[in-house]
Scaffold this motif. Structure first.
Motif, PDB file in Angstrom:
ATOM      1  N   VAL A  42      23.451   0.270 -14.893  1.00 40.47           N
ATOM      2  CA  VAL A  42      23.021   0.747 -16.211  1.00 40.47           C
ATOM      3  C   VAL A  42      22.202   2.033 -16.069  1.00 40.47           C
ATOM      4  N   PHE A  43      21.262   2.037 -15.121  1.00 42.65           N
ATOM      5  CA  PHE A  43      20.434   3.221 -14.906  1.00 42.65           C
ATOM      6  C   PHE A  43      21.275   4.407 -14.465  1.00 42.65           C
ATOM      7  N   LEU A  44      22.241   4.152 -13.571  1.00 41.94           N
ATOM      8  CA  LEU A  44      23.088   5.249 -13.088  1.00 41.94           C
ATOM      9  C   LEU A  44      23.854   5.906 -14.233  1.00 41.94           C
ATOM     10  N   LYS A  45      24.435   5.106 -15.113  1.00 38.91           N
ATOM     11  CA  LYS A  45      25.187   5.675 -16.245  1.00 38.91           C
ATOM     12  C   LYS A  45      24.276   6.548 -17.111  1.00 38.91           C
ATOM     13  N   ARG A  46      23.053   6.034 -17.362  1.00 40.56           N
ATOM     14  CA  ARG A  46      22.132   6.785 -18.217  1.00 40.56           C
ATOM     15  C   ARG A  46      21.714   8.109 -17.577  1.00 40.56           C
ATOM     16  N   PHE A  47      21.295   8.046 -16.293  1.00 39.97           N
ATOM     17  CA  PHE A  47      20.784   9.246 -15.641  1.00 39.97           C
ATOM     18  C   PHE A  47      21.896  10.241 -15.325  1.00 39.97           C
ATOM     19  N   ALA A  48      23.084   9.745 -14.998  1.00 40.92           N
ATOM     20  CA  ALA A  48      24.203  10.643 -14.731  1.00 40.92           C
ATOM     21  C   ALA A  48      24.556  11.426 -15.992  1.00 40.92           C
ATOM     22  N   ARG A  49      24.566  10.743 -17.111  1.00 42.74           N
ATOM     23  CA  ARG A  49      24.870  11.407 -18.393  1.00 42.74           C
ATOM     24  C   ARG A  49      23.848  12.504 -18.694  1.00 42.74           C
ATOM     25  N   GLU A  50      22.590  12.256 -18.350  1.00 43.34           N
ATOM     26  CA  GLU A  50      21.513  13.195 -18.687  1.00 43.34           C
ATOM     27  C   GLU A  50      21.329  14.301 -17.647  1.00 43.34           C
ATOM     28  N   MET A  51      21.587  13.975 -16.353  1.00 48.26           N
ATOM     29  CA  MET A  51      21.143  14.880 -15.288  1.00 48.26           C
ATOM     30  C   MET A  51      22.224  15.355 -14.323  1.00 48.26           C
ATOM     31  N   ASN A  52      23.268  14.560 -14.120  1.00 45.07           N
ATOM     32  CA  ASN A  52      24.264  14.923 -13.119  1.00 45.07           C
ATOM     33  C   ASN A  52      25.607  14.273 -13.470  1.00 45.07           C
ATOM     34  N   PRO A  53      26.347  14.826 -14.427  1.00 43.85           N
ATOM     35  CA  PRO A  53      27.571  14.188 -14.930  1.00 43.85           C
ATOM     36  C   PRO A  53      28.649  13.952 -13.880  1.00 43.85           C
ATOM     37  N   GLN A  54      28.585  14.656 -12.745  1.00 35.26           N
ATOM     38  CA  GLN A  54      29.639  14.443 -11.735  1.00 35.26           C
ATOM     39  C   GLN A  54      29.521  13.082 -11.043  1.00 35.26           C
ATOM     40  N   VAL A  55      28.326  12.450 -11.094  1.00 35.08           N
ATOM     41  CA  VAL A  55      28.137  11.145 -10.463  1.00 35.08           C
ATOM     42  C   VAL A  55      28.799  10.066 -11.318  1.00 35.08           C
ATOM     43  N   THR A  56      29.657   9.259 -10.700  1.00 34.62           N
ATOM     44  CA  THR A  56      30.411   8.248 -11.444  1.00 34.62           C
ATOM     45  C   THR A  56      30.095   6.814 -11.037  1.00 34.62           C
ATOM     46  N   GLY A  57      29.398   6.618  -9.906  1.00 36.81           N
ATOM     47  CA  GLY A  57      29.122   5.244  -9.488  1.00 36.81           C
ATOM     48  C   GLY A  57      28.417   5.194  -8.150  1.00 36.81           C
ATOM     49  N   PHE A  58      28.394   3.986  -7.561  1.00 34.98           N
ATOM     50  CA  PHE A  58      27.755   3.764  -6.267  1.00 34.98           C
ATOM     51  C   PHE A  58      28.808   3.593  -5.176  1.00 34.98           C
ATOM     52  N   ALA A  59      28.506   4.109  -4.004  1.00 33.45           N
ATOM     53  CA  ALA A  59      29.338   3.831  -2.834  1.00 33.45           C
ATOM     54  C   ALA A  59      29.108   2.387  -2.399  1.00 33.45           C
ATOM     55  N   PRO A  60      30.070   1.768  -1.689  1.00 35.51           N
ATOM     56  CA  PRO A  60      29.906   0.369  -1.254  1.00 35.51           C
ATOM     57  C   PRO A  60      28.624   0.116  -0.480  1.00 35.51           C
ATOM     58  N   ASP A  61      28.227   1.089   0.406  1.00 39.85           N
ATOM     59  CA  ASP A  61      27.008   0.854   1.175  1.00 39.85           C
ATOM     60  C   ASP A  61      25.770   0.860   0.279  1.00 39.85           C
ATOM     61  N   ALA A  62      25.831   1.612  -0.823  1.00 38.81           N
ATOM     62  CA  ALA A  62      24.705   1.640  -1.765  1.00 38.81           C
ATOM     63  C   ALA A  62      24.577   0.307  -2.492  1.00 38.81           C
ATOM     64  N   LEU A  63      25.712  -0.259  -2.921  1.00 40.48           N
ATOM     65  CA  LEU A  63      25.669  -1.559  -3.601  1.00 40.48           C
ATOM     66  C   LEU A  63      25.143  -2.644  -2.668  1.00 40.48           C
ATOM     67  N   ALA A  64      25.577  -2.600  -1.405  1.00 35.15           N
ATOM     68  CA  ALA A  64      25.095  -3.588  -0.438  1.00 35.15           C
ATOM     69  C   ALA A  64      23.591  -3.439  -0.219  1.00 35.15           C
ATOM     70  N   ALA A  65      23.113  -2.186  -0.157  1.00 30.95           N
ATOM     71  CA  ALA A  65      21.683  -1.940   0.052  1.00 30.95           C
ATOM     72  C   ALA A  65      20.862  -2.402  -1.155  1.00 30.95           C
ATOM     73  N   ILE A  66      21.359  -2.133  -2.355  1.00 31.89           N
ATOM     74  CA  ILE A  66      20.659  -2.566  -3.578  1.00 31.89           C
ATOM     75  C   ILE A  66      20.576  -4.081  -3.631  1.00 31.89           C
ATOM     76  N   ASP A  67      21.695  -4.737  -3.290  1.00 32.96           N
ATOM     77  CA  ASP A  67      21.751  -6.199  -3.353  1.00 32.96           C
ATOM     78  C   ASP A  67      20.830  -6.846  -2.330  1.00 32.96           C
ATOM     79  N   GLY A  68      20.594  -6.181  -1.207  1.00 32.72           N
ATOM     80  CA  GLY A  68      19.809  -6.789  -0.136  1.00 32.72           C
ATOM     81  C   GLY A  68      18.340  -6.404  -0.115  1.00 32.72           C
ATOM     82  N   TRP A  69      17.953  -5.380  -0.871  1.00 30.12           N
ATOM     83  CA  TRP A  69      16.569  -4.899  -0.839  1.00 30.12           C
ATOM     84  C   TRP A  69      15.641  -5.862  -1.577  1.00 30.12           C
TER      85      TRP A  69
END
Length: 456
Positions: free
Chosen positions: A338-365
C-alpha cells in the motif's frame, strides 16, 4: 435416544470444572462437536489439538474456583495461541468488572451465571457465525492480495489486529474510558479516530493532543485554554483542547508524559466535567469522550510516584493492548504494498513493485519501529530505487526471526504458506516456474494454492 452427530461439525470447547454442567452443555449443542476441559492444562491441550472456533470459559477454575485469576490466565493463553477464537466468558464474580476485563483481554462476549442454556446457545451460535464470516473475509483478502480494512480504515489480515478493532467497536458506544497501550508506530491514533467514528460522539470533533510534544509550561494552556491577559503573550482568550472537544472525542496521546500537577487538574475535570481556563473564574461545562494512549508502563510509573493511581483508573476502564507489527503475521507485506503504491505515485512513478528479495526481507524483519518504520523505509526505498522494483538493498533490511505457533500442523501450514508466497513472488506469479522452484508438480501447486487460499 441416540446422540450420534454428523462428521465435520464445528468444534466448541467447554472449559468448566462442574461435571454436572459439563454434561448439560455437552448435549445441548447438537450442531457442534463439543470438547470438554476442566482446568487450564486440559483446556490448552484441547485448544492445541482441536483448534475450536468457539470456546465457553468459566472463570472460576481450580486452583481458584471461587475467584477469577485462573480463568483469566486461561483466556490470556487462548488469545496468545489462537487470537481468532471466539471466547464467551461466564462468571458470577463481580459481573461488571469481570466483563470489562474479559472484553479488554480479547473475549468475544461475557455471560453472567447462573447459566441459561438456551440464551448461552444463542451467543455461541452467533459467535460461530462471526468466526465463519471472518474466515471467509481473510480467505478473500488472501486471494485478492489485500488485507481487510477494519476500524478507522486500518489495513490488516492479522487476527490479532482484527480482534483489537472488534474490541474497540464493542466499547465505542458505551461511556467507558479507553486506554490504548502499544509501542510507538503501532497505529494508536488511527484506532482512536476509528473509535470516535464508531461512537455516539462521531457528530462532534475529534481533537488530538500529543502530551509529549508540548513543553510542560505550555501544556496546561493547550489543554484548558486561557483568558486574555492571563500571562505574558496571552493577547486573546483561547479555548483549550478539552473545550474544543465538547460534544466529541479528546485523544490524549502519550498521557504518561503529563506532569503530576496537571494530572490533578485533569482528574478534577474527569470527576466534575467542568474546567476553568487559566486566568478565568468561570466554570465551563464540557461533555467529551476521553481516549488516551501511551507506550509507557503506567503501573510502574504509579509505583514510582510519577503517575496518579486514581487518574489511571479514571482513564483506563478498558485497556486495549495493540500488538507490534512483528506480531501481526502478513501485515508488513500488505502495508508495504500500500505504501509503495502511494509513494510511487507521488515521487517515483517508474517503481511498480517489490523484488522477491525485498518481499522476503519485509516478511522476516522484526520491525522495532512498527508501521512508522515500515512506512519510512518504503518511502526512502521508492525515492532511491533505480529500476522498476524495490530491492532488499533499497530497504536496507537484514534477516528476521521466527515466531511461536499453535501446534505442528499450524507450523507446517505457516511454513508452506511462506515458502509458496516467496516462490510466487520470485517467479512473478508464473505457476510453472514456481512449481519448478519448489520441486513439485503444477497440479500439486494448484492444490496447495487452493488449500491455503493463496493468490495464483
Amino acid at each position: 435416544m441416540s446422540h450420534d452427530k454428523p462428521a465435520n461439525l464445528p468444534k466448541l470447547l467447554v472449559v468448566e470444572d462442574d461435571e454436572g454442567l459439563q454434561a448439560q452443555l455437552k448435549w445441548a449443542y447438537d450442531d457442534f462437536e463439543v470438547v470438554l476441559a476442566g482446568d487450564r492444562a486440559s483446556a490448552i491441550a484441547a485448544l492445541r489439538a482441536e483448534e475450536p472456533a468457539v470456546i465457553t470459559l468459566d472463570l472460576g477454575l481450580p486452583p481458584d474456583p471461587d475467584g477469577t485469576s485462573e480463568g483469566f490466565a486461561v483466556l490470556d493463553e487462548i488469545m496468545a495461541l489462537k487470537p481468532d477464537a471466539k471466547v464467551i466468558v461466564a462468571s458470577g464474580h463481580g459481573a461488571r468488572e469481570s466483563a470489562l476485563q474479559a472484553i479488554e483481554r480479547g473475549a468475544y462476549d461475557f455471560y453472567q451465571k447462573p447459566i441459561d442454556i438456551e440464551q448461552l446457545g444463542l451467543i455461541v451460535r452467533r459467535a460461530l457465525q462471526l468466526h465463519q464470516i471472518e474466515q471467509e473475509n481473510r480467505a478473500l483478502a488472501a486471494r485478492a492480495g489485500e488485507g481487510n480494512r477494519v476500524l478507522g480504515g486500518m489495513i490488516t489480515a492479522a487476527p490479532e489486529m482484527v480482534r483489537v478493532a472488534r474490541t474497540i467497536e464493542r466499547v465505542a458506544n458505551t461511556n467507558v474510558s479507553v486506554m490504548l497501550l502499544g509501542a510507538s508506530g503501532t497505529g494508536k491514533e488511527l484506532l482512536a479516530r476509528g473509535l470516535h467514528d464508531a461512537s455516539a460522539q462521531r457528530g462532534g470533533s475529534f481533537v488530538a493532543i500529543n502530551c509529549a510534544a508540548i513543553p510542560e509550561t505550555l501544556l496546561e494552556s493547550e489543554l484548558f485554554g486561557h483568558e486574555k491577559g492571563a500571562f505574558t503573550g496571552a493577547v486573546k482568550t483561547t479555548e483549550g483542547k478539552i473545550e474544543l472537544a465538547h460534544g466529541g472525542t479528546l485523544f490524549l496521546d502519550e498521557v504518561g508524559d503529563i506532569p503530576l500537577p496537571l494530572q490533578v487538574k485533569l482528574l478534577r475535570f474527569l470527576q466534575e466535567r467542568t474546567i476553568e481556563r487559566i486566568g478565568g473564574r468561570k466554570l465551563i461545562e464540557v461533555d467529551t469522550r476521553i481516549v488516551c494512549a501511551t507506550h509507557q508502563n503506567l503501573e510502574a510509573m504509579i509505583a514510582e510516584g510519577r503517575f496518579r493511581e486514581d487518574l489511571f483508573y479514571r482513564l483506563a476502564e478498558v485497556v486495549v493492548k495493540i500488538p507490534g507489527l512483528a506480531d501481526r503475521p502478513g501485515d508488513a507485506v500488505l502495508l508495504a504494498k500500500v505504501f509503495l503504491k502511494r509513494f510511487a505515485r507521488e515521487m517515483n512513478p517508474q517503481v511498480t513493485g517489490f523484488a522477491p528479495d525485498a518481499l522476503a526481507a519485509i516478511d522476516g524483519w522484526r520491525w522495532p519501529g512498527n508501521v512508522r518504520e515500515l512506512e519510512n523505509r518504503v518511502k526512502r526505498a521508492v525515492i532511491m530505487a533505480d529500476g522498476k522494483l524495490v530491492s532488499a538493498d533499497d530497504l536496507d533490511l537484514g534477516p528476521g526471526e521466527g515466531e511461536d505457533v499453535l501446534n505442528l500442523k499450524c507450523a507446517r501450514e505457516r511454513a508452506d504458506r511462506k515458502v509458496i508466497r516467496h516462490a510466487l513472488a520470485r517467479c512473478e506469479g508464473n505457476i510453472s516456474g514456481t512449481a519448478r522452484l519448489l520441486g513439485i508438480s503444477r497440479p500439486t501447486l494448484y492444490d496447495l494454492l487452493k488449500q491455503y487460499d493463496l493468490q495464483s
